[in-house]
Design a protein around this motif. Structure first.
Motif, short mmCIF file in Angstrom:
data_model
loop_
_atom_site.label_atom_id
_atom_site.label_comp_id
_atom_site.label_asym_id
_atom_site.label_seq_id
_atom_site.Cartn_x
_atom_site.Cartn_y
_atom_site.Cartn_z
N ARG A 90 1.39 -5.60 4.32
CA ARG A 90 -0.13 -4.64 4.69
C ARG A 90 -1.45 -5.08 3.89
O ARG A 90 -2.41 -4.61 3.82
CB ARG A 90 0.30 -3.41 3.81
CG ARG A 90 0.42 -3.42 2.14
CD ARG A 90 0.60 -1.87 1.67
NE ARG A 90 0.32 -1.91 0.31
CZ ARG A 90 -0.75 -1.69 -0.25
NH1 ARG A 90 -2.06 -1.57 0.54
NH2 ARG A 90 -1.15 -1.60 -1.76
N GLN B 52 3.01 3.19 4.52
CA GLN B 52 3.80 4.52 4.32
C GLN B 52 4.40 4.87 5.52
O GLN B 52 5.48 5.31 5.61
CB GLN B 52 3.08 5.32 3.42
CG GLN B 52 2.55 4.95 2.23
CD GLN B 52 3.70 4.99 1.13
OE1 GLN B 52 4.52 4.00 0.97
NE2 GLN B 52 4.17 5.90 0.67
N GLY C 166 3.76 -4.54 0.28
CA GLY C 166 4.39 -3.89 1.48
C GLY C 166 5.94 -3.91 1.74
O GLY C 166 6.25 -3.96 2.69
N ASP D 109 -1.76 0.22 5.09
CA ASP D 109 -1.15 1.25 4.74
C ASP D 109 0.18 1.10 5.40
O ASP D 109 0.58 1.20 6.44
CB ASP D 109 -1.60 2.58 4.97
CG ASP D 109 -0.96 3.77 4.55
OD1 ASP D 109 0.02 3.44 3.82
OD2 ASP D 109 -1.33 4.96 4.62
N ASP E 272 8.27 7.81 1.18
CA ASP E 272 8.90 7.37 2.31
C ASP E 272 10.02 7.31 2.55
O ASP E 272 10.45 7.13 3.92
CB ASP E 272 8.12 6.15 2.75
CG ASP E 272 8.12 5.14 1.86
OD1 ASP E 272 9.04 5.28 0.92
OD2 ASP E 272 7.41 4.24 1.72
N LYS F 259 -6.40 -3.70 2.74
CA LYS F 259 -6.59 -2.41 2.87
C LYS F 259 -5.52 -1.62 3.82
O LYS F 259 -5.49 -0.40 4.23
CB LYS F 259 -8.13 -1.88 3.50
CG LYS F 259 -9.11 -2.20 2.58
CD LYS F 259 -10.36 -2.04 3.29
CE LYS F 259 -11.60 -2.55 2.31
NZ LYS F 259 -12.91 -2.31 2.86
#
Length: 451
Positions: free
Chosen positions: A276, A286, A257, A284, A240, A282
């Motif tokens: 996150r 990114q 995160g 995300d 990222d 669960k």
């Protein structure tokens, strides 16, 4: 969330707390990177751990597995230490990269043994309080709980200010690999300290030479993954951020995160704190990280976002692209059907920070058959004659051109159709890269090999 929300930093603990504390002890002469861990923790030596050094823990080349087993019912800091002593390495030290929370749990214990203070107390006294990081610490006080981002349900209760990491949780919330809580403002103080060479507001946390040392490549020779001391230098592992960072950037991410990346060249740091894992583990992060990286890269004029532009004699702005980016845009057509030898080192990168040797290795209709390395070796970290070897990712032979041979021999280039050279020159004549290129051109010409 608010601007002063307190987050579970997860693995940012490794660099903000543990690595900083370790390097302070190194500066004081109380700890040496090359010493075996057993010098400070004698019981640790059992089960084949004699050769594991402090440096191997910091670079994740200890060979120890990623984490302690949390599928069985153990609890307590002392129990965790017994489990660590019982661990047996999966690989010999300094032979293979394996990211391991156990490494930093060990370092946290070494800090306690050497300083006489628990990790949380040591870090508060010697790092957080001097830097004015008033919202940073382990096991946040109840008075802070209304500002703490909740993580997940545990025992049917939503967790506020309780470490998310299962191993750190069982260790009582204080561990070298996880457990730290902080805010964006506090991390900004920490990052600015690093950019300013280890000091902030008249307080010196680390020497400037120490900051430079821990943020340069420290991986064992000929190993692929570049790690500093605690810090990650391989931005290819942080997809990222690839389009933002290039050069001497260092950083780290956290499972919950979180991320912190520092670019000394532009004197820029990017802190991203997200949650996150809330509420079910669960999430995300990114896409968000990537978008933030794009925004910052655009603001900085990063060459990874838009190639560097220059004025031509006609005054028209034109793009300047490196050879590997041109080759990739051409689908590697000039090398189609050829067996290629690549002369390169750690500077052979495309605009996204990907290694030229891996791009050629994966290129369609191109056979990368051999790699050649110049002075200082394939990773730029050897200050003596360089031995030949094998590149671990491609399993290709690496022929040293700064060892017993200074130019490609007939045996080295036998069966090759072309030599490709991709090394950034340093611009000073006492480096040998230009001479290596000239020698390679001469050797290629003798054998009728394209260059």
């Amino acid at each position: 969330m608010t601007a002063d929300t307190i987050f579970d930093l997860a693995s940012l603990t490794k660099v903000v707390a543990t690595t900083t504390a370790v390097m302070q002890l190194v500066e004081e002469g109380k700890l040496r990177l090359e010493d075996p861990v057993a010098r400070y923790w004698p019981e640790f030596t059992v089960n084949g751990k004699t050769d594991i050094s402090v440096r191997a823990l910091l670079t994740h080349y200890s060979g120890l597995r990623p984490d302690l087993d949390t599928s069985v019912g153990w609890r307590g800091y002392d129990t965790a230490l017994k489990l660590i002593v019982a661990e047996k390495p999966r690989f010999a030290a300094e032979t293979r990269f394996l990211y391991s929370d156990i490494n930093f749990a060990i370092l946290g214990e070494l800090i306690r043994r050497i300083s006489g203070l628990p990790l949380d107390v040591y870090c508060a006294r010697h790092i957080f309080i001097p830097l004015g990081m008033t919202d940073t610490g382990f096991n946040p006080a109840p008075a802070q709980h209304d500002r703490i981002a909740p993580t997940v349900y545990r025992h049917r209760e939503m967790q506020f200010g309780v470490v998310h990491d299962p191993t750190a949780y069982r260790m009582g919330g204080v561990a070298g690999h996880a457990g730290l809580f902080s805010t964006a403002d506090d991390l900004a103080r920490f990052a600015q300290m690093l950019l300013d060479g280890g000091s902030a507001n008249g307080v010196r946390i680390l020497r400037a030479t120490t900051v430079a040392e821990m943020t340069r490549p420290q991986s064992p020779p000929r190993q692929m993954r570049l790690r500093g001391l605690g810090w990650d230098l391989d931005t290819s592992s942080a997809t990222d951020h690839q389009e933002l960072w290039h050069g001497d950037v260092y950083g780290h991410t956290g499972f919950t995160g979180t991320s912190l990346w520092v670019d000394p060249a532009s004197r820029t740091y990017v802190i991203i704190l997200t949650n996150r894992v809330h509420p079910d583990g669960k999430g995300d992060v990114q896409p968000l990280r990537k978008r933030v990286a794009q925004v910052v890269a655009t603001a900085l004029g990063s060459p990874a976002v838009e190639s560097e532009t220059v004025l031509t004699r006609e005054g028209v702005r034109g793009k300047v692209e490196s050879g590997i980016d041109v080759l990739a845009a051409e689908q590697f057509a000039p090398l189609a059907g050829l067996r290629v030898g690549l002369i390169t080192n750690h500077t052979g990168l495309d605009a996204a920070g990907r290694r030229t040797l891996e791009l050629l290795h994966r290129a369609p209709n191109v056979k990368l058959a051999a790699i050649f390395s110049p002075e200082h070796g394939l990773y730029g970290n050897v200050d003596e004659k360089v031995a030949s070897g094998v590149e671990p990712i491609t399993a290709l032979p690496v022929y040293s051109l700064y060892g017993s041979a200074r130019r490609p021999t007939a045996e080295m280039i036998a069966g090759l159709d072309a030599l490709v050279f991709d090394i950034q020159d340093v611009g000073v004549r006492f480096y040998t890269y230009i001479t290596t290129m000239a020698y390679a051109m001469e050797a290629a010409a003798k054998k009728g090999v394209a260059f």
